[in-house]
Enzyme design. Structure first.
Site, PDB file in Angstrom:
ATOM      1  N   LYS A  87      10.568  -4.624   5.782  1.00 18.17           N
ATOM      2  CA  LYS A  87       9.429  -4.838   4.879  1.00 18.17           C
ATOM      3  C   LYS A  87       9.241  -3.764   3.806  1.00 18.17           C
ATOM      4  O   LYS A  87       8.214  -3.753   3.142  1.00 18.17           O
ATOM      5  CB  LYS A  87       8.149  -4.957   5.701  1.00 18.17           C
ATOM      6  CG  LYS A  87       7.837  -3.714   6.517  1.00 18.17           C
ATOM      7  CD  LYS A  87       6.401  -3.640   6.955  1.00 18.17           C
ATOM      8  CE  LYS A  87       6.091  -2.326   7.623  1.00 18.17           C
ATOM      9  NZ  LYS A  87       4.723  -2.095   7.959  1.00 18.17           N
ATOM     10  N   SER A 116       3.656 -13.120   2.842  1.00 17.64           N
ATOM     11  CA  SER A 116       3.032 -12.011   2.138  1.00 17.64           C
ATOM     12  C   SER A 116       2.462 -12.469   0.804  1.00 17.64           C
ATOM     13  O   SER A 116       2.984 -13.397   0.174  1.00 17.64           O
ATOM     14  CB  SER A 116       4.106 -10.947   1.899  1.00 17.64           C
ATOM     15  OG  SER A 116       3.718 -10.076   0.876  1.00 17.64           O
ATOM     16  N   TYR A 125      12.628  -8.084  -1.145  1.00 15.68           N
ATOM     17  CA  TYR A 125      11.793  -8.307   0.043  1.00 15.68           C
ATOM     18  C   TYR A 125      10.891  -9.522  -0.171  1.00 15.68           C
ATOM     19  O   TYR A 125      10.838 -10.440   0.655  1.00 15.68           O
ATOM     20  CB  TYR A 125      10.946  -7.063   0.348  1.00 15.68           C
ATOM     21  CG  TYR A 125       9.765  -7.347   1.237  1.00 15.68           C
ATOM     22  CD1 TYR A 125       9.946  -7.600   2.598  1.00 15.68           C
ATOM     23  CD2 TYR A 125       8.464  -7.408   0.735  1.00 15.68           C
ATOM     24  CE1 TYR A 125       8.857  -7.891   3.416  1.00 15.68           C
ATOM     25  CE2 TYR A 125       7.383  -7.700   1.540  1.00 15.68           C
ATOM     26  CZ  TYR A 125       7.575  -7.944   2.882  1.00 15.68           C
ATOM     27  OH  TYR A 125       6.504  -8.249   3.691  1.00 15.68           O
ATOM     28  N   LYS A 168      10.639 -13.530   1.602  1.00 17.22           N
ATOM     29  CA  LYS A 168       9.446 -14.201   2.164  1.00 17.22           C
ATOM     30  C   LYS A 168       9.300 -15.589   1.545  1.00 17.22           C
ATOM     31  O   LYS A 168       9.009 -16.568   2.233  1.00 17.22           O
ATOM     32  CB  LYS A 168       8.187 -13.367   1.893  1.00 17.22           C
ATOM     33  CG  LYS A 168       8.132 -12.071   2.669  1.00 17.22           C
ATOM     34  CD  LYS A 168       7.925 -12.335   4.144  1.00 17.22           C
ATOM     35  CE  LYS A 168       8.053 -11.099   4.980  1.00 17.22           C
ATOM     36  NZ  LYS A 168       8.104 -11.351   6.408  1.00 17.22           N
TER      37      LYS A 168
HETATM   38  P1  NAD Z   1       6.789  -3.528  11.377  1.00 18.29           P
HETATM   39  O1  NAD Z   1       8.023  -2.982  10.737  1.00 18.29           O
HETATM   40  O2  NAD Z   1       5.864  -2.589  12.043  1.00 18.29           O
HETATM   41  O3  NAD Z   1       7.194  -4.659  12.444  1.00 18.29           O
HETATM   42  C1  NAD Z   1       8.318  -5.494  12.275  1.00 18.29           C
HETATM   43  C2  NAD Z   1       9.126  -5.471  13.556  1.00 18.29           C
HETATM   44  O4  NAD Z   1      10.294  -6.296  13.392  1.00 18.29           O
HETATM   45  C3  NAD Z   1       9.633  -4.080  13.907  1.00 18.29           C
HETATM   46  O5  NAD Z   1       9.236  -3.757  15.236  1.00 18.29           O
HETATM   47  C4  NAD Z   1      11.158  -4.172  13.820  1.00 18.29           C
HETATM   48  O6  NAD Z   1      11.814  -3.358  14.765  1.00 18.29           O
HETATM   49  C5  NAD Z   1      11.400  -5.660  14.029  1.00 18.29           C
HETATM   50  N1  NAD Z   1      12.621  -6.204  13.439  1.00 18.29           N
HETATM   51  C6  NAD Z   1      13.056  -6.092  12.144  1.00 18.29           C
HETATM   52  N2  NAD Z   1      14.229  -6.730  11.990  1.00 18.29           N
HETATM   53  C7  NAD Z   1      14.547  -7.270  13.194  1.00 18.29           C
HETATM   54  C8  NAD Z   1      15.653  -8.037  13.674  1.00 18.29           C
HETATM   55  N3  NAD Z   1      16.683  -8.367  12.898  1.00 18.29           N
HETATM   56  N4  NAD Z   1      15.663  -8.414  14.973  1.00 18.29           N
HETATM   57  C9  NAD Z   1      14.643  -8.081  15.804  1.00 18.29           C
HETATM   58  N5  NAD Z   1      13.581  -7.351  15.406  1.00 18.29           N
HETATM   59  C10 NAD Z   1      13.530  -6.948  14.115  1.00 18.29           C
HETATM   60  O7  NAD Z   1       6.029  -4.381  10.257  1.00 18.29           O
HETATM   61  P2  NAD Z   1       4.581  -5.031  10.289  1.00 18.29           P
HETATM   62  O8  NAD Z   1       3.743  -4.322   9.296  1.00 18.29           O
HETATM   63  O9  NAD Z   1       4.103  -5.195  11.671  1.00 18.29           O
HETATM   64  O10 NAD Z   1       4.910  -6.452   9.649  1.00 18.29           O
HETATM   65  C11 NAD Z   1       5.119  -7.605  10.449  1.00 18.29           C
HETATM   66  C12 NAD Z   1       5.487  -8.756   9.511  1.00 18.29           C
HETATM   67  O11 NAD Z   1       4.448  -8.950   8.544  1.00 18.29           O
HETATM   68  C13 NAD Z   1       6.761  -8.507   8.701  1.00 18.29           C
HETATM   69  O12 NAD Z   1       7.488  -9.712   8.631  1.00 18.29           O
HETATM   70  C14 NAD Z   1       6.245  -8.111   7.347  1.00 18.29           C
HETATM   71  O13 NAD Z   1       7.154  -8.428   6.317  1.00 18.29           O
HETATM   72  C15 NAD Z   1       4.979  -8.953   7.237  1.00 18.29           C
HETATM   73  N6  NAD Z   1       4.008  -8.385   6.290  1.00 18.29           N
HETATM   74  C16 NAD Z   1       3.577  -7.103   6.461  1.00 18.29           C
HETATM   75  C17 NAD Z   1       2.698  -6.548   5.533  1.00 18.29           C
HETATM   76  C18 NAD Z   1       2.242  -5.116   5.662  1.00 18.29           C
HETATM   77  O14 NAD Z   1       1.797  -4.536   4.676  1.00 18.29           O
HETATM   78  N7  NAD Z   1       2.316  -4.510   6.840  1.00 18.29           N
HETATM   79  C19 NAD Z   1       2.227  -7.310   4.445  1.00 18.29           C
HETATM   80  C20 NAD Z   1       2.669  -8.620   4.313  1.00 18.29           C
HETATM   81  C21 NAD Z   1       3.560  -9.161   5.254  1.00 18.29           C
HETATM   82  N1  UFG Z   2      -0.253   3.473  -4.288  1.00 20.75           N
HETATM   83  C1  UFG Z   2      -0.384   4.711  -4.899  1.00 20.75           C
HETATM   84  N2  UFG Z   2       0.308   5.755  -4.367  1.00 20.75           N
HETATM   85  C2  UFG Z   2       1.113   5.639  -3.274  1.00 20.75           C
HETATM   86  C3  UFG Z   2       1.230   4.368  -2.661  1.00 20.75           C
HETATM   87  C4  UFG Z   2       0.530   3.313  -3.201  1.00 20.75           C
HETATM   88  O1  UFG Z   2      -1.086   4.864  -5.891  1.00 20.75           O
HETATM   89  O2  UFG Z   2       1.722   6.620  -2.862  1.00 20.75           O
HETATM   90  C5  UFG Z   2      -1.005   2.333  -4.843  1.00 20.75           C
HETATM   91  C6  UFG Z   2      -0.125   1.220  -5.357  1.00 20.75           C
HETATM   92  O3  UFG Z   2       0.248   1.460  -6.694  1.00 20.75           O
HETATM   93  C7  UFG Z   2      -1.021   0.007  -5.174  1.00 20.75           C
HETATM   94  C8  UFG Z   2      -1.835   0.350  -3.939  1.00 20.75           C
HETATM   95  O4  UFG Z   2      -1.747   1.768  -3.790  1.00 20.75           O
HETATM   96  O5  UFG Z   2      -1.897  -0.102  -6.264  1.00 20.75           O
HETATM   97  C9  UFG Z   2      -1.304  -0.304  -2.670  1.00 20.75           C
HETATM   98  O6  UFG Z   2       0.089  -0.030  -2.529  1.00 20.75           O
HETATM   99  P1  UFG Z   2       0.886  -0.348  -1.193  1.00 20.75           P
HETATM  100  O7  UFG Z   2       2.290   0.136  -1.383  1.00 20.75           O
HETATM  101  O8  UFG Z   2       0.135   0.139  -0.014  1.00 20.75           O
HETATM  102  O9  UFG Z   2       0.835  -1.933  -1.115  1.00 20.75           O
HETATM  103  P2  UFG Z   2       1.400  -3.062  -2.087  1.00 20.75           P
HETATM  104  O10 UFG Z   2       0.237  -3.892  -2.479  1.00 20.75           O
HETATM  105  O11 UFG Z   2       2.222  -2.499  -3.159  1.00 20.75           O
HETATM  106  O12 UFG Z   2       2.375  -3.877  -1.138  1.00 20.75           O
HETATM  107  C10 UFG Z   2       1.991  -4.202   0.200  1.00 20.75           C
HETATM  108  C11 UFG Z   2       3.230  -4.214   1.106  1.00 20.75           C
HETATM  109  C12 UFG Z   2       4.086  -5.394   0.820  1.00 20.75           C
HETATM  110  C13 UFG Z   2       3.296  -6.655   0.828  1.00 20.75           C
HETATM  111  C14 UFG Z   2       2.101  -6.549  -0.102  1.00 20.75           C
HETATM  112  C15 UFG Z   2       1.267  -7.773   0.022  1.00 20.75           C
HETATM  113  O13 UFG Z   2       3.991  -3.046   0.925  1.00 20.75           O
HETATM  114  O14 UFG Z   2       5.044  -5.502   1.840  1.00 20.75           O
HETATM  115  O15 UFG Z   2       1.332  -5.418   0.231  1.00 20.75           O
HETATM  116  O16 UFG Z   2       0.270  -7.759  -0.925  1.00 20.75           O
HETATM  117  F1  UFG Z   2       4.061  -7.680   0.426  1.00 20.75           F
END
Ligand code: NAD
Ligand code: UFG
Length: 331
Positions: A84, A124, A150, A154
């Site tokens: 991610k 996402s 990424y 999705k």
């Molecule tokens: P995370 O990295 O904490 O959890 C993802 C888990 O997937 C990890 O434990 C990792 O070890 C496992 N994984 C990755 N590839 C794998 C594979 N090939 N086989 C088995 N396991 C695998 O991330 P999270 O924040 O808990 O996110 C969970 C889901 O939500 C992800 O799909 C991410 O893209 C999506 N998502 C997260 C955010 C965010 O900001 N956290 C935002 C939008 C969507």
């Molecule tokens: N930001 C800063 N400084 C930093 C990090 C972030 O100013 O060091 C700002 C970014 O510019 C943005 C805000 O904080 O305005 C949030 O940034 P994040 O990186 O925390 O989050 P994003 O919205 O860029 O992206 C996140 C996840 C993606 C997901 C998305 C969904 O990283 O995986 O949210 O909206 F797809």
């Protein structure tokens, strides 16, 4: 229900495991631990009294995934597993396409073979792309001008799920588009613990607070937002998980799509001020140039989930900050 959580030792998946176990579901986790730790299973047990079954398996290993499904008897799969990190996906696109897309195809093949008919997918807000909008409804176009591989994975997985639901009319799919999940479990036992350098705002703020990073770099103060800094829709991870529980109740053959956000935007500078209030500490920061691929303002229109799922986010950003600080103080 018997539920398989792919990626269930990760940040969001581990909180989902807790909620599902608390509701009496039988939970198993499949994870290759590429971005999480096996100790999370003990933390889940500490909170719930139940240690979920665990399969240390890579979704890319088709035969191993088949073995998991062979005697699994799952009613539902929640598919959290994936890589991610947006920046890393730009540098290593093939890794992201292979891991996220091939991994999902293997999962769907095994579900098909073993007759599992329900899947919830972690999508996402990034699928909406750079369309000039700031508040997104589920009906808006997706897949247009997505700025990184990424986000494209999705979008592509959403399309694969739609096609699979056409081919198999008994399949029940829910696509949940997460906005910006933050926070931690109130026990302080579970939280966000990335294996490498974080690039999301909250984990970075926490590292600055602990003195591990000198200062927060704010990426741009010239956006058309309340104070020029980027605005996002931050949602507490426990609220996000509750959105999944609400969605489970509404599953039916076909594809349902919901935004999971609060409908409220918060700027980076507002986040800094809230953190200072919550922690009583000054947070050093510097304004630098914009980060490539960032949008100015991204907020969920969360009306559909409210209306159809009877779900709404209840926790505040202050709650999320308090829970994250508590998690960090214990870990
Ligand atoms: P995370 O990295 O904490 O959890 C993802 C888990 O997937 C990890 O434990 C990792 O070890 C496992 N994984 C990755 N590839 C794998 C594979 N090939 N086989 C088995 N396991 C695998 O991330 P999270 O924040 O808990 O996110 C969970 C889901 O939500 C992800 O799909 C991410 O893209 C999506 N998502 C997260 C955010 C965010 O900001 N956290 C935002 C939008 C969507
Ligand atoms: N930001 C800063 N400084 C930093 C990090 C972030 O100013 O060091 C700002 C970014 O510019 C943005 C805000 O904080 O305005 C949030 O940034 P994040 O990186 O925390 O989050 P994003 O919205 O860029 O992206 C996140 C996840 C993606 C997901 C998305 C969904 O990283 O995986 O949210 O909206 F797809």
């Amino acid at each position: 229900m018997k539920v398989l959580l792919t990626g269930g030792t990760g940040f969001i998946g581990s909180h989902a495991a807790v909620r599902l176990i608390e509701l009496g579901h039988d939970v198993e986790i499949l994870d290759n631990l590429v971005n999480s730790k096996v100790e999370v299973l003990d933390k889940i047990k500490e909170i719930t009294g139940v240690k979920p079954g665990f399969h240390q398996v890579d979704l890319l290993d088709y035969e191993a995934v088949r073995e998991v499904f062979k005697d699994g008897g799952y009613d539902l799969v929640i598919h959290f597993a994936g890589l991610k990190a947006v920046g890393e996906s730009v540098e290593k696109p093939l890794l992201y396409y292979e891991n996220n897309i091939e991994g999902t195809i293997n999962l769907l093949k095994c579900m098909r073979e073993s007759g599992v008919k329900k899947i919830i997918f972690s999508s996402s807000a990034t699928v909406y792309g750079d369309t000039g909008e700031t508040k997104f409804t589920e009906e808006m176009p997706v897949g247009v001008k997505i700025s990184n591989p990424y986000g494209k994975t999705k979008y592509m997985i959403e399309e694969i799920l739609r096609d699979e639901a056409v081919a198999d009319e008994d399949l029940e799919v829910v696509i949940l588009r997460y906005f910006n999940p933050i926070g931690a479990h109130e026990s302080g036992l579970l939280g966000e613990d990335p294996n490498d350098i974080p690039n999301n705002l909250m984990p970075i703020i926490m590292k600055v607070a602990r003195g591990e990073i000198k200062e927060l770099k704010i990426y741009g103060d010239d956006y058309e937002t309340v104070d020029g800094t980027g605005v996002r829709d931050y949602i507490h991870v426990v609220d996000l998980v509750d959105g999944h529980l609400a969605a489970i109740k509404k599953m039916k053959p076909g594809v349902l799509v919901y935004n999971l956000g609060t409908g409220r935007g918060t700027s980076v500078l507002e986040m800094v001020k809230m953190f200072e209030k919550a922690s009583g500490e000054k947070l050093p920061y510097e304004i630098v140039g914009r980060r490539e691929g960032d949008l100015g303002e991204v907020i969920a229109n969360a009306d559909k989930a409210k209306k159809e799922l009877d779900w709404t986010a209840l926790r505040t950003i202050e709650d999320a900050m308090r829970d994250t600080l508590n998690y960090l103080s214990q870990n």
